[in-house]
Write a protein that holds these residues in place. Structure first.
Motif, PDB file in Angstrom:
ATOM      1  N   GLU A  53      -6.808   2.361 -11.111  1.00 34.03           N
ATOM      2  CA  GLU A  53      -5.462   2.079 -10.596  1.00 34.03           C
ATOM      3  C   GLU A  53      -5.534   1.261  -9.313  1.00 34.03           C
ATOM      4  OE1 GLU A  53      -2.914   5.430 -10.151  1.00 34.03           O
ATOM      5  OE2 GLU A  53      -3.202   6.139 -12.207  1.00 34.03           O
ATOM      6  N   ALA A  54      -6.523   1.567  -8.479  1.00 35.14           N
ATOM      7  CA  ALA A  54      -6.665   0.833  -7.211  1.00 35.14           C
ATOM      8  C   ALA A  54      -6.904  -0.649  -7.461  1.00 35.14           C
ATOM      9  CB  ALA A  54      -7.803   1.429  -6.391  1.00 35.14           C
ATOM     10  N   ILE A  55      -7.800  -0.966  -8.395  1.00 36.27           N
ATOM     11  CA  ILE A  55      -8.100  -2.362  -8.694  1.00 36.27           C
ATOM     12  C   ILE A  55      -6.858  -3.076  -9.210  1.00 36.27           C
ATOM     13  CG2 ILE A  55      -9.399  -3.874 -10.249  1.00 36.27           C
ATOM     14  CD1 ILE A  55     -11.714  -1.863 -10.034  1.00 36.27           C
ATOM     15  N   THR A  56      -6.108  -2.408 -10.076  1.00 37.85           N
ATOM     16  CA  THR A  56      -4.885  -3.008 -10.613  1.00 37.85           C
ATOM     17  C   THR A  56      -3.894  -3.321  -9.503  1.00 37.85           C
ATOM     18  OG1 THR A  56      -5.137  -1.835 -12.716  1.00 37.85           O
ATOM     19  CG2 THR A  56      -2.936  -2.651 -12.177  1.00 37.85           C
ATOM     20  N   ARG A  57      -3.724  -2.390  -8.579  1.00 40.26           N
ATOM     21  CA  ARG A  57      -2.774  -2.595  -7.478  1.00 40.26           C
ATOM     22  C   ARG A  57      -3.236  -3.715  -6.554  1.00 40.26           C
ATOM     23  NH1 ARG A  57       1.565   0.179  -6.544  1.00 40.26           N
ATOM     24  NH2 ARG A  57       2.008   2.155  -7.580  1.00 40.26           N
ATOM     25  N   ILE A  58      -4.533  -3.760  -6.265  1.00 42.99           N
ATOM     26  CA  ILE A  58      -5.046  -4.782  -5.360  1.00 42.99           C
ATOM     27  C   ILE A  58      -4.924  -6.169  -5.989  1.00 42.99           C
ATOM     28  CG2 ILE A  58      -7.164  -5.651  -4.273  1.00 42.99           C
ATOM     29  CD1 ILE A  58      -7.939  -2.708  -3.799  1.00 42.99           C
ATOM     30  N   LYS A  59      -5.066  -6.257  -7.298  1.00 38.66           N
ATOM     31  CA  LYS A  59      -4.936  -7.547  -7.990  1.00 38.66           C
ATOM     32  C   LYS A  59      -3.496  -8.062  -7.960  1.00 38.66           C
ATOM     33  CE  LYS A  59      -6.954  -8.095 -11.976  1.00 38.66           C
ATOM     34  NZ  LYS A  59      -7.422  -7.806 -13.356  1.00 38.66           N
ATOM     35  N   THR A  60      -2.534  -7.128  -7.941  1.00 40.77           N
ATOM     36  CA  THR A  60      -1.123  -7.543  -8.027  1.00 40.77           C
ATOM     37  C   THR A  60      -0.396  -7.492  -6.685  1.00 40.77           C
ATOM     38  OG1 THR A  60      -0.485  -5.269  -8.623  1.00 40.77           O
ATOM     39  CG2 THR A  60      -0.963  -6.802 -10.426  1.00 40.77           C
ATOM     40  N   GLY A  61      -1.012  -6.879  -5.679  1.00 42.23           N
ATOM     41  CA  GLY A  61      -0.354  -6.767  -4.383  1.00 42.23           C
ATOM     42  C   GLY A  61      -1.338  -6.970  -3.250  1.00 42.23           C
ATOM     43  N   GLN A  62      -0.855  -7.498  -2.141  1.00 45.29           N
ATOM     44  CA  GLN A  62      -1.718  -7.775  -1.003  1.00 45.29           C
ATOM     45  C   GLN A  62      -1.621  -6.630  -0.003  1.00 45.29           C
ATOM     46  OE1 GLN A  62      -0.911 -11.463   1.041  1.00 45.29           O
ATOM     47  NE2 GLN A  62      -3.059 -11.748   1.521  1.00 45.29           N
ATOM     48  N   TYR A  63      -2.751  -6.019   0.287  1.00 43.10           N
ATOM     49  CA  TYR A  63      -2.793  -4.881   1.207  1.00 43.10           C
ATOM     50  C   TYR A  63      -3.614  -5.233   2.441  1.00 43.10           C
ATOM     51  CZ  TYR A  63      -0.879  -2.222  -2.666  1.00 43.10           C
ATOM     52  OH  TYR A  63      -0.074  -1.773  -3.677  1.00 43.10           O
ATOM     53  N   ASP A  64      -3.150  -4.732   3.577  1.00 46.24           N
ATOM     54  CA  ASP A  64      -3.874  -4.961   4.824  1.00 46.24           C
ATOM     55  C   ASP A  64      -5.076  -4.051   4.950  1.00 46.24           C
ATOM     56  OD1 ASP A  64      -1.858  -6.814   5.742  1.00 46.24           O
ATOM     57  OD2 ASP A  64      -0.566  -5.080   6.032  1.00 46.24           O
ATOM     58  N   LEU A  65      -5.018  -2.895   4.258  1.00 49.23           N
ATOM     59  CA  LEU A  65      -6.098  -1.928   4.388  1.00 49.23           C
ATOM     60  C   LEU A  65      -6.049  -0.984   3.196  1.00 49.23           C
ATOM     61  CD1 LEU A  65      -7.362  -0.236   7.560  1.00 49.23           C
ATOM     62  CD2 LEU A  65      -6.646   1.264   5.710  1.00 49.23           C
ATOM     63  N   VAL A  66      -7.234  -0.565   2.721  1.00 51.57           N
ATOM     64  CA  VAL A  66      -7.340   0.371   1.603  1.00 51.57           C
ATOM     65  C   VAL A  66      -8.087   1.611   2.091  1.00 51.57           C
ATOM     66  CG1 VAL A  66      -8.216   0.765  -0.726  1.00 51.57           C
ATOM     67  CG2 VAL A  66      -7.410  -1.521  -0.059  1.00 51.57           C
ATOM     68  N   LEU A  67      -7.478   2.777   1.894  1.00 45.99           N
ATOM     69  CA  LEU A  67      -8.136   4.054   2.170  1.00 45.99           C
ATOM     70  C   LEU A  67      -8.647   4.577   0.835  1.00 45.99           C
ATOM     71  CD1 LEU A  67      -5.487   5.531   4.617  1.00 45.99           C
ATOM     72  CD2 LEU A  67      -7.776   4.744   5.231  1.00 45.99           C
ATOM     73  N   MET A  68      -9.952   4.580   0.655  1.00 43.56           N
ATOM     74  CA  MET A  68     -10.568   4.818  -0.657  1.00 43.56           C
ATOM     75  C   MET A  68     -11.319   6.147  -0.698  1.00 43.56           C
ATOM     76  SD  MET A  68     -11.178   3.354  -3.705  1.00 43.56           S
ATOM     77  CE  MET A  68     -11.151   1.543  -3.575  1.00 43.56           C
ATOM     78  N   ASP A  69     -10.780   7.106  -1.468  1.00 40.33           N
ATOM     79  CA  ASP A  69     -11.522   8.335  -1.724  1.00 40.33           C
ATOM     80  C   ASP A  69     -12.773   7.971  -2.511  1.00 40.33           C
ATOM     81  OD1 ASP A  69     -12.127  11.040  -1.812  1.00 40.33           O
ATOM     82  OD2 ASP A  69     -10.953  11.393  -3.623  1.00 40.33           O
ATOM     83  N   CYS A  70     -13.857   8.723  -2.318  1.00 43.28           N
ATOM     84  CA  CYS A  70     -15.112   8.367  -2.984  1.00 43.28           C
ATOM     85  C   CYS A  70     -15.277   9.052  -4.327  1.00 43.28           C
ATOM     86  CB  CYS A  70     -16.292   8.718  -2.065  1.00 43.28           C
ATOM     87  SG  CYS A  70     -16.391   7.654  -0.607  1.00 43.28           S
ATOM     88  N   GLN A  71     -14.845  10.303  -4.425  1.00 47.43           N
ATOM     89  CA  GLN A  71     -15.060  11.062  -5.656  1.00 47.43           C
ATOM     90  C   GLN A  71     -13.732  11.263  -6.369  1.00 47.43           C
ATOM     91  OE1 GLN A  71     -17.919  14.198  -5.397  1.00 47.43           O
ATOM     92  NE2 GLN A  71     -16.867  15.448  -6.912  1.00 47.43           N
ATOM     93  N   MET A  72     -13.546  10.556  -7.488  1.00 44.75           N
ATOM     94  CA  MET A  72     -12.308  10.621  -8.261  1.00 44.75           C
ATOM     95  C   MET A  72     -12.640  10.547  -9.745  1.00 44.75           C
ATOM     96  SD  MET A  72      -9.941   7.938  -6.107  1.00 44.75           S
ATOM     97  CE  MET A  72     -11.228   6.665  -6.179  1.00 44.75           C
ATOM     98  N   PRO A  73     -11.737  11.016 -10.606  1.00 43.08           N
ATOM     99  CA  PRO A  73     -11.965  10.873 -12.045  1.00 43.08           C
ATOM    100  C   PRO A  73     -11.777   9.422 -12.490  1.00 43.08           C
ATOM    101  CG  PRO A  73      -9.780  11.766 -11.627  1.00 43.08           C
ATOM    102  CD  PRO A  73     -10.479  11.714 -10.291  1.00 43.08           C
ATOM    103  N   ILE A  74     -12.229   9.134 -13.688  1.00 44.49           N
ATOM    104  CA  ILE A  74     -12.108   7.830 -14.354  1.00 44.49           C
ATOM    105  C   ILE A  74     -12.989   6.770 -13.682  1.00 44.49           C
ATOM    106  CG2 ILE A  74     -10.554   5.992 -15.123  1.00 44.49           C
ATOM    107  CD1 ILE A  74      -8.310   8.053 -15.236  1.00 44.49           C
TER     108      ILE A  74
END
Length: 282
Positions: A53-74
């Motif tokens: 989901e993060a990759i999809t959002r970053i491809k379609t929207g411009q963000y100044d900063l991403v807070l990325m959890d390390c351990q997630m499903p999928i």
């Protein structure tokens, strides 16, 4: 580490346009806390539940900063970050995203693993509102507000069983003194903690040690937000045993986990009363 990040400004930092942040987090309580803190700063925040989901959002929207959890499903945060960096290098994503790792792990060298994956910095859970604000502010303004080289403290330090199962002072500080918000987190804990406890018990029955480790990791994060230190320590031990495939150790620890979850749940009404009393007294 990339040094030529574009500078952006938010209303809270006298910036010319609102900051847009992407929060990649699958844990409801962690997400609630981060959104509350970021929202109070006037920062716009979208969410994603996993790396895909993060990759999809970053491809379609411009963000100044991403807070990325390390351990997630999928897709976990490490894999997602590596893919984002590859897409940036191929020109499939415009510019370079500032990616901050946010993880409940507190192992020596963990920060370096995040940097090696292409992340820009590292924030350990449970974080305080001030720590989150400072980390975001640091990368928005390029000013070093905190020492990023500090290793986070171990999560395995426990408290005595005769102490309250939740540290009220620490929990309320994390909730910025907002009793209503604190009660929202407690209600979520009442639901999520029982569900994850039963999930671990079910995974033990099926011998799913990998699943045990993942579920315990999530419960550890919830306990950290609530400042339930003994519960956090037990969940940490179960996570470690699950990752090591040590099912016998998980079975041994499961009753301790059940006892501590019940102890926390029994303390929630008292915590609510104390919080209301403190507000009334002030």
């Amino acid at each position: 580490m990339r040094k030529d990040k574009r500078q952006v400004m938010s209303p809270a930092l006298n910036h010319p346009h609102p900051v847009r942040i992407l929060l990649v987090e699958d844990n409801d309580i962690n997400q609630m806390l981060a959104l509350e803190v970021l929202g109070r700063q006037g920062w716009e925040c979208d969410t994603a539940l996993n790396g895909v989901e993060a990759i999809t959002r970053i491809k379609t929207g411009q963000y100044d900063l991403v807070l990325m959890d390390c351990q997630m499903p999928i897709m976990d945060g490490f894999t997602a970050t590596r893919e984002i960096r590859q897409m940036e290098s191929r020109g499939e994503i415009e510019g370079e995203s500032t990616i901050i790792a946010v993880t409940a792990n507190a192992l020596k060298g963990d920060r370096q693993r995040c940097l090696d994956a292409g992340m820009d910095d590292y924030l350990a859970k449970p974080f305080s509102p001030q720590q989150l604000r400072e980390m975001v502010g640091k990368w928005l303004t390029k000013e070093k507000l905190m020492d990023a080289e500090n290793e986070p403290h171990s999560q395995s330090d426990s408290v005595a069983l005769d102490s309250p199962p939740i540290c009220e002072k620490e929990f309320m500080e994390r909730c910025m003194g907002d009793v209503t918000f604190a009660e929202m987190l407690l209600q979520s804990f009442e639901k999520d903690s029982v569900a994850r406890l039963e999930q671990i018990a079910s995974q033990v029955q099926t011998g799913d040690t990998v699943g045990v480790g993942e579920t315990a990791h999530s419960l550890k994060g919830i306990a950290g937000i609530l400042a339930a230190h003994n519960l956090q320590a037990i969940a940490f031990d179960i996570e470690s045993a699950g990752k090591a495939g040590e099912l016998d150790n998980v079975v041994t620890l499961l009753q301790d986990l059940r006892t501590e979850v019940n102890r926390c749940l029994a303390y929630v009404p008292t915590l609510k009363q104390q919080s209301h009393a403190a507000v009334t007294a002030s």
